[in-house]
Design a protein around this motif. Sequence first.
Motif, PDB file in Angstrom:
ATOM      1  N   THR A   7      75.051  40.901 -22.288  1.00  0.00           N
ATOM      2  CA  THR A   7      74.232  41.057 -21.155  1.00  0.00           C
ATOM      3  C   THR A   7      73.850  39.842 -20.708  1.00  0.00           C
ATOM      4  OG1 THR A   7      72.283  41.496 -22.509  1.00  0.00           O
ATOM      5  CG2 THR A   7      73.372  43.306 -21.977  1.00  0.00           C
ATOM      6  N   ARG A   8      73.859  38.501 -21.380  1.00  0.00           N
ATOM      7  CA  ARG A   8      73.295  37.331 -21.093  1.00  0.00           C
ATOM      8  C   ARG A   8      74.367  36.330 -20.868  1.00  0.00           C
ATOM      9  NH1 ARG A   8      68.400  39.526 -20.512  1.00  0.00           N
ATOM     10  NH2 ARG A   8      67.702  40.233 -22.440  1.00  0.00           N
ATOM     11  N   GLU A   9      75.519  36.744 -21.044  1.00  0.00           N
ATOM     12  CA  GLU A   9      76.611  35.698 -20.869  1.00  0.00           C
ATOM     13  C   GLU A   9      77.574  36.489 -19.954  1.00  0.00           C
ATOM     14  OE1 GLU A   9      78.085  32.696 -23.393  1.00  0.00           O
ATOM     15  OE2 GLU A   9      76.206  32.141 -22.630  1.00  0.00           O
ATOM     16  N   ALA A  10      78.053  35.677 -18.935  1.00  0.00           N
ATOM     17  CA  ALA A  10      79.109  36.312 -17.940  1.00  0.00           C
ATOM     18  C   ALA A  10      80.391  36.285 -18.588  1.00  0.00           C
ATOM     19  CB  ALA A  10      79.337  35.494 -16.737  1.00  0.00           C
ATOM     20  N   GLU A  43      79.362  40.029 -17.638  1.00  0.00           N
ATOM     21  CA  GLU A  43      78.621  41.222 -18.472  1.00  0.00           C
ATOM     22  C   GLU A  43      79.393  42.268 -19.110  1.00  0.00           C
ATOM     23  OE1 GLU A  43      75.019  43.887 -17.484  1.00  0.00           O
ATOM     24  OE2 GLU A  43      75.033  42.018 -16.549  1.00  0.00           O
ATOM     25  N   GLY A  44      79.135  42.739 -20.371  1.00  0.00           N
ATOM     26  CA  GLY A  44      79.782  43.793 -20.967  1.00  0.00           C
ATOM     27  C   GLY A  44      81.131  43.440 -21.644  1.00  0.00           C
ATOM     28  N   TRP A  45      81.379  42.190 -21.593  1.00  0.00           N
ATOM     29  CA  TRP A  45      82.837  41.703 -21.897  1.00  0.00           C
ATOM     30  C   TRP A  45      82.636  40.577 -22.938  1.00  0.00           C
ATOM     31  CZ3 TRP A  45      87.803  43.672 -20.730  1.00  0.00           C
ATOM     32  CH2 TRP A  45      87.728  44.622 -19.682  1.00  0.00           C
ATOM     33  N   VAL A  46      83.213  40.189 -24.033  1.00  0.00           N
ATOM     34  CA  VAL A  46      83.414  39.014 -24.884  1.00  0.00           C
ATOM     35  C   VAL A  46      84.796  38.345 -24.369  1.00  0.00           C
ATOM     36  CG1 VAL A  46      83.694  38.395 -27.226  1.00  0.00           C
ATOM     37  CG2 VAL A  46      82.534  40.373 -26.654  1.00  0.00           C
ATOM     38  N   THR A  47      84.522  37.137 -23.790  1.00  0.00           N
ATOM     39  CA  THR A  47      85.587  36.158 -23.435  1.00  0.00           C
ATOM     40  C   THR A  47      86.317  35.606 -24.650  1.00  0.00           C
ATOM     41  OG1 THR A  47      84.276  34.288 -23.167  1.00  0.00           O
ATOM     42  CG2 THR A  47      84.224  35.627 -21.322  1.00  0.00           C
ATOM     43  N   GLU A  48      87.165  35.004 -24.433  1.00  0.00           N
ATOM     44  CA  GLU A  48      88.080  34.300 -25.449  1.00  0.00           C
ATOM     45  C   GLU A  48      87.099  33.304 -26.048  1.00  0.00           C
ATOM     46  OE1 GLU A  48      91.423  34.187 -27.527  1.00  0.00           O
ATOM     47  OE2 GLU A  48      91.479  35.525 -25.530  1.00  0.00           O
ATOM     48  N   GLU A  49      86.516  32.497 -25.337  1.00  0.00           N
ATOM     49  CA  GLU A  49      85.765  31.247 -25.815  1.00  0.00           C
ATOM     50  C   GLU A  49      84.464  31.963 -26.542  1.00  0.00           C
ATOM     51  OE1 GLU A  49      82.290  28.882 -25.550  1.00  0.00           O
ATOM     52  OE2 GLU A  49      82.455  30.545 -24.225  1.00  0.00           O
ATOM     53  N   GLU A  50      83.787  32.915 -26.042  1.00  0.00           N
ATOM     54  CA  GLU A  50      82.807  33.624 -26.742  1.00  0.00           C
ATOM     55  C   GLU A  50      83.349  34.139 -28.010  1.00  0.00           C
ATOM     56  OE1 GLU A  50      80.041  35.361 -23.055  1.00  0.00           O
ATOM     57  OE2 GLU A  50      81.711  36.433 -23.825  1.00  0.00           O
ATOM     58  N   GLY A  51      84.192  34.589 -28.077  1.00  0.00           N
ATOM     59  CA  GLY A  51      84.928  35.160 -29.213  1.00  0.00           C
ATOM     60  C   GLY A  51      85.187  34.036 -30.507  1.00  0.00           C
TER      61      GLY A  51
END
Length: 131
Positions: free
Chosen positions: A72-75, A77-85
Motif C-alpha cells: 500500500t505504500r510503494e507503487a 499499489e497491490g503489487w510486489v515489483t522485482e526490485e521490492e522482491g
Amino acid sequence: MDQETQIVMARVEKLGEMSEAEELRIVNEIYSDGIVSRNEAETLFRLNEMLSATDANWASRFQEAVADFLLTREAPEGWVTEEEGEWLVAQVQMDAEKPSVTELDMFLAVLRKAEGAPVDLAQYVMNAIAN
C-alpha cells in the motif's frame, strides 16, 4: 525514531526479548505518521532479528507492517515489483541464509495479499519452505 523507542530497541537487542507493551510502543511509533517508509520497514527486520523468540502478537504485527509497506505504500499499489522482491529477500538474508518461521509467514502473508509478485520471489519462498 524517538529516543524512548531507541532505548527499547537497545534493551531488546541486549535481552533478545520484548514485552507486549514494548511491541505496541514500537509498532505505534513506526505507524505514528501513517506511513511506513523503507527505513522503518528495515528497522522492523532488524528488530525481528534481535528477538531470540517471537510470540504470535509480534509475528502478526511484523507480517502486517511489511505487507502494508510493500502493498500500500510503494507503487504500484497491490503489487510486489522485482526490485521490492529483491529488497525483501535481502532483508531476510542479512542475518541468515534461511528465513525464520516468522519470516516465512511474512513472505506468505505478502504473497497471499498481493495482486501480483515476481516469479523469483515465489520460487525463493517455495525453496525456503522445502528446505
